[in-house]
Design a protein around this motif. Structure first.
Motif, short mmCIF file in Angstrom:
data_model
loop_
_atom_site.label_atom_id
_atom_site.label_comp_id
_atom_site.label_asym_id
_atom_site.label_seq_id
_atom_site.Cartn_x
_atom_site.Cartn_y
_atom_site.Cartn_z
N GLY A 182 0.79 -1.22 0.00
CA GLY A 182 0.00 0.00 0.00
C GLY A 182 0.82 1.28 0.00
O GLY A 182 0.63 2.15 -0.86
N VAL A 186 1.08 4.39 -2.85
CA VAL A 186 0.75 5.79 -2.56
C VAL A 186 1.86 6.72 -3.03
O VAL A 186 1.62 7.72 -3.70
N LEU A 189 2.17 6.66 -6.84
CA LEU A 189 0.99 7.30 -7.43
C LEU A 189 1.16 8.82 -7.47
O LEU A 189 0.85 9.46 -8.48
N SER A 243 -8.16 6.78 -7.02
CA SER A 243 -6.95 6.22 -6.42
C SER A 243 -6.48 7.03 -5.23
O SER A 243 -5.96 6.48 -4.26
N SER A 247 -6.19 5.66 -1.51
CA SER A 247 -4.94 5.83 -0.77
C SER A 247 -5.17 6.48 0.58
O SER A 247 -4.65 6.02 1.61
N HIS A 272 -13.16 3.15 1.46
CA HIS A 272 -12.09 2.40 0.81
C HIS A 272 -12.66 1.29 -0.08
O HIS A 272 -12.22 1.12 -1.23
#
Length: 343
Positions: A182, A186, A189, A243, A247, A272
């Motif tokens: 995860g 993030v 991204l 997204s 995140s 989420h």
């Protein structure tokens, strides 16, 4: 006022309060008797105890902190019913429906190929940094998507097939992958958004692309910039909006040590799950066109270069800017693309 008068009034007040105290004492005695009778007639009926536990009332605990005195958060039952009754089935069927539609479209249309013959001259479409960033985002996205689907839908789809032992191992692995991948997603991204935001700004010619659906149905030629209107929609809705929501809500769930109350964790979980289900469904279209749906698209992101015929047919405005020198781009040999002769 004389002391005798004061004492008299106090005595009168006490005398008037005696019936109330007696009634309270009698009510408490009746409750105790009722509980004793229930303990004898219904020895396993703990409903009164659990009603008090589920009231959400803060009780005493030696560990001090937010909500540490609340044993059961009744909001959790609302979350469970919402997640299992609505979010999970809707997200699952939405993803399945999109996959079926893409499969049907591929069977009907096949891979979209370049009409012109290759020229043998290659233009750099993506720099190494752009490609590496994209692949980090893409690979981490796939890992998060698959592990998330296993945790969300696995007990309905996989458990009846593979059994408890294998599913327990798979679910545990998915949980660890989800937690550790995860943060990688993030960070990459954010880099991806900064890197590609300029080329995804809307242009007037994007409306023409939408009106013709990019020629995917008719097979006609529709010019576009470095990214077409469909790719821009994916960028803004899938990458930027959904997204980032996934995140942010994921970080709330991943780091509960920042003292979030359980209600905040529950709401973050709902957001989420909804956003993740939506972005997963939309991403299938992007993955399809970036692999088997559009000839040359995967090679462009893997190697960084495209043939001039491919660039002109799919991204003509960008191709013209490269050839005119407005945009710098290298060739496969690393030299700049020669501008077209001006007439």
């Amino acid at each position: 006022m004389k002391p005798a008068t004061v004492l008299g009034r106090v005595a009168l007040a006490l005398w008037l309060l005696l019936p109330l105290a007696g009634a309270a004492q009698q009510q408490e005695t009746q409750q105790q008797e009722t509980q004793q009778q229930r303990a004898q007639s219904q020895p396993y009926n703990n409903a009164p105890v659990w009603r008090e536990v589920r009231s959400g009332k803060e009780e005493y605990t030696s560990i001090k902190g937010r909500e540490t005195g609340v044993l059961v958060q009744t909001y959790g039952e609302t979350w469970r019913q919402l997640k299992n009754g609505w979010i999970t089935p809707i997200a699952g069927w939405l993803i399945a429906l999109v996959a079926v539609l893409i499969g049907a479209f591929y069977k009907w249309r096949g891979s979209i190929k370049v009409h012109g013959a290759p020229t043998g001259r290659l233009i750099e479409r993506f720099t190494p940094l752009e490609r590496y960033t994209h692949w980090v985002v893409a690979i981490s996205f796939v890992i998060l998507g698959v592990s998330g689907l296993i945790m969300m839908l696995g007990k309905y789809v996989l458990l009846p097939v593979i059994g408890y032992t294998l599913f327990a191992w798979l679910a545990q692995l998915s949980k660890h992958l989800h937690n550790f991948v995860g943060p990688v997603f993030v960070v990459s991204l954010l880099m991806f958004i900064v890197m590609f935001i300029k080329d995804n700004l809307p242009r007037f010619y994007d409306f023409k692309w939408f009106a013709n659906l990019g020629g995917m149905i008719s097979g006609g030629h529709v010019p576009s910039g470095r990214f077409n209107a469909g790719e821009k929609v994916w960028f803004w809705i899938g990458v930027v909006v959904l997204s980032l929501i996934v995140s942010a809500s994921g970080l709330v769930l991943l780091f509960p040590n920042f003292d979030q109350v359980r209600a905040v964790m529950i709401e973050a979980n709902v957001v989420h799950a909804v956003a993740a289900g939506a972005v997963t469904a939309i991403s299938l279209g992007h993955i399809y066109l970036g692999t088997i749906g559009l000839e040359g698209a995967y090679e462009a992101m893997r190697n960084g270069y495209v043939d001039e015929a491919w660039a002109k047919e799919h991204h003509e405005y960008w191709y013209n800017d490269v050839k005119s020198g407005k945009i710098k781009a290298g060739t496969a040999e690393g030299t700049p693309v020669a501008p077209q002769a001006q007439h």
